[in-house]
Scaffold this motif. Sequence first.
Motif, PDB file in Angstrom:
ATOM      1  N   UNK A 130       0.703  -1.151  -0.046  1.00 47.52           N
ATOM      2  CA  UNK A 130       0.104  -0.050  -0.004  1.00 47.52           C
ATOM      3  C   UNK A 130       0.981   1.261   0.015  1.00 47.52           C
ATOM      4  N   UNK A 131       1.805   1.200   0.914  1.00 45.81           N
ATOM      5  CA  UNK A 131       2.792   2.424   1.038  1.00 45.81           C
ATOM      6  C   UNK A 131       3.492   2.610  -0.615  1.00 45.81           C
ATOM      7  N   UNK A 132       3.797   1.629  -1.071  1.00 52.88           N
ATOM      8  CA  UNK A 132       4.508   1.736  -2.477  1.00 52.88           C
ATOM      9  C   UNK A 132       3.765   2.366  -3.401  1.00 52.88           C
ATOM     10  N   UNK A 133       2.377   1.986  -3.488  1.00 54.99           N
ATOM     11  CA  UNK A 133       1.296   2.302  -4.505  1.00 54.99           C
ATOM     12  C   UNK A 133       1.010   3.783  -4.140  1.00 54.99           C
ATOM     13  N   UNK A 134       0.939   4.313  -2.758  1.00 57.36           N
ATOM     14  CA  UNK A 134       0.638   5.385  -2.422  1.00 57.36           C
ATOM     15  C   UNK A 134       1.987   6.636  -2.872  1.00 57.36           C
ATOM     16  N   UNK A 177     -11.292   6.766   2.505  1.00 53.29           N
ATOM     17  CA  UNK A 177      -9.995   6.273   2.344  1.00 53.29           C
ATOM     18  C   UNK A 177     -10.037   4.704   2.245  1.00 53.29           C
ATOM     19  N   UNK A 178     -10.934   4.051   2.963  1.00 54.76           N
ATOM     20  CA  UNK A 178     -11.245   2.437   2.792  1.00 54.76           C
ATOM     21  C   UNK A 178     -11.994   2.197   1.549  1.00 54.76           C
ATOM     22  N   UNK A 179     -12.468   2.951   0.541  1.00 53.52           N
ATOM     23  CA  UNK A 179     -12.777   2.810  -0.475  1.00 53.52           C
ATOM     24  C   UNK A 179     -11.870   2.884  -1.692  1.00 53.52           C
ATOM     25  N   UNK A 180     -11.075   3.669  -1.517  1.00 52.35           N
ATOM     26  CA  UNK A 180     -10.104   4.213  -2.729  1.00 52.35           C
ATOM     27  C   UNK A 180      -9.209   2.826  -2.759  1.00 52.35           C
ATOM     28  N   UNK A 181      -9.250   2.309  -4.190  1.00 52.75           N
ATOM     29  CA  UNK A 181      -8.448   1.084  -4.467  1.00 52.75           C
ATOM     30  C   UNK A 181      -6.897   1.548  -4.856  1.00 52.75           C
ATOM     31  N   UNK A 182      -6.354   1.883  -3.875  1.00 53.70           N
ATOM     32  CA  UNK A 182      -4.872   2.023  -3.913  1.00 53.70           C
ATOM     33  C   UNK A 182      -4.126   0.827  -4.259  1.00 53.70           C
ATOM     34  N   UNK A 183      -3.369   0.727  -5.267  1.00 45.92           N
ATOM     35  CA  UNK A 183      -2.692  -0.224  -5.782  1.00 45.92           C
ATOM     36  C   UNK A 183      -3.505  -1.469  -6.318  1.00 45.92           C
ATOM     37  N   UNK A 188      -5.479  -3.717  -1.587  1.00 49.25           N
ATOM     38  CA  UNK A 188      -6.441  -3.283  -0.716  1.00 49.25           C
ATOM     39  C   UNK A 188      -6.948  -4.321   0.161  1.00 49.25           C
ATOM     40  N   UNK A 189      -7.192  -5.665  -0.243  1.00 44.29           N
ATOM     41  CA  UNK A 189      -7.419  -6.819   0.390  1.00 44.29           C
ATOM     42  C   UNK A 189      -6.502  -7.073   1.605  1.00 44.29           C
ATOM     43  N   UNK A 190      -5.291  -6.951   1.140  1.00 40.36           N
ATOM     44  CA  UNK A 190      -4.170  -7.386   2.162  1.00 40.36           C
ATOM     45  C   UNK A 190      -4.151  -6.293   3.484  1.00 40.36           C
ATOM     46  N   UNK A 191      -4.332  -4.978   2.663  1.00 41.57           N
ATOM     47  CA  UNK A 191      -4.334  -3.628   3.499  1.00 41.57           C
ATOM     48  C   UNK A 191      -5.640  -3.777   4.524  1.00 41.57           C
ATOM     49  N   UNK A 192      -6.621  -4.293   4.106  1.00 39.12           N
ATOM     50  CA  UNK A 192      -7.930  -4.252   5.094  1.00 39.12           C
ATOM     51  C   UNK A 192      -7.534  -5.438   5.957  1.00 39.12           C
ATOM     52  N   UNK A 193      -6.977  -6.577   5.606  1.00 40.39           N
ATOM     53  CA  UNK A 193      -6.714  -7.707   6.704  1.00 40.39           C
ATOM     54  C   UNK A 193      -5.683  -7.305   7.649  1.00 40.39           C
ATOM     55  N   UNK A 194      -4.718  -6.493   7.190  1.00 38.55           N
ATOM     56  CA  UNK A 194      -3.795  -5.836   8.260  1.00 38.55           C
ATOM     57  C   UNK A 194      -4.481  -4.785   9.162  1.00 38.55           C
ATOM     58  N   UNK A 195      -5.349  -4.124   8.718  1.00 40.94           N
ATOM     59  CA  UNK A 195      -6.064  -3.267   9.460  1.00 40.94           C
ATOM     60  C   UNK A 195      -6.752  -4.113  10.594  1.00 40.94           C
TER      61      UNK A 195
END
Length: 286
Positions: A130-134, A177-183, A188-195
């Motif tokens: 996610x960081x890299x995509x941002x 921020x949760x809807x924006x498909x960054x990367x 985003x699925x991995x990011x949501x799991x991490x959250x």
Amino acid sequence: MSQKLKIPTVRLRRLAAELRSLRSSAGLTRDEVLERTGINPATLYRVESAKANPQKRTLIALLDLYEAPPALRAEVLAMARGATEQGWLRPYHSELPQEYTAYISFENEAWEVRNYESLFVPGLLQTEDYVRAVIAGMLPQAGSREVDQRVQARVDRRAVLTKESPLRLRAVVDEAALHRAVGGREVMRAQMKHLLQMMDEPNVALQTIPFSAGAHPGMPGSFVLMTFADAEDPEIVYIDSMAGDLFLEAPVELRRYNAMFDDVMAQALSPSATADLITKLMKNNL
């Protein structure tokens, strides 16, 4: 950027505040200090504004002039010895923007961070992908080396949440921020799991302001409030904007941003309801 760049620390800020207080208690102006010690006025200004750590002879001259009590004198001298220690800052971070490296230093020393984000997942909760995509999206002209450095710095920052005395993180994020498909979907699925995983940690709380809340005080933009363990170390507000990065310390600004954070928390879903929202988004969209 020069390797000699001095990044402020909480200890340096506290040292500067103590010296300003001592001069004030002694009833002296900066010009009067110059007359009685010969210290360069530019040097005194830099010391009192936390832009430089005083040399020992300069500090002793000031403490003598201010007639600092022995216990306070010893405390100030000890403070000065550690005033420029940079915590966990890595050598390559000297090539990052000065304001960002200052932020990293303050964040590492903070007891609590309260972070409101309108467009991104809070930085300390971002996955590497996610960081890299941002960063790639925000800095399309950046070379691969700069992107790698910024990604590594962001990843390194996450250690404050798992160190021996972990940082307390209270984050509020707009639902956008949760809807924006960054990367893309997988990132985003991995990011949501991490959250969801991080929300199980006792020192982490995440809340979301839902679309249904309508207009709210956080809409002008993101900000960070940093609080330190010692009450003598004043809070800092950090704002990262297209116009530049700002550190705010004035009491009126601190009160305003504390009130703003309280307001966005009050309009946000609870942490458990936020977890339910993230789970629903993963099921329906990711």
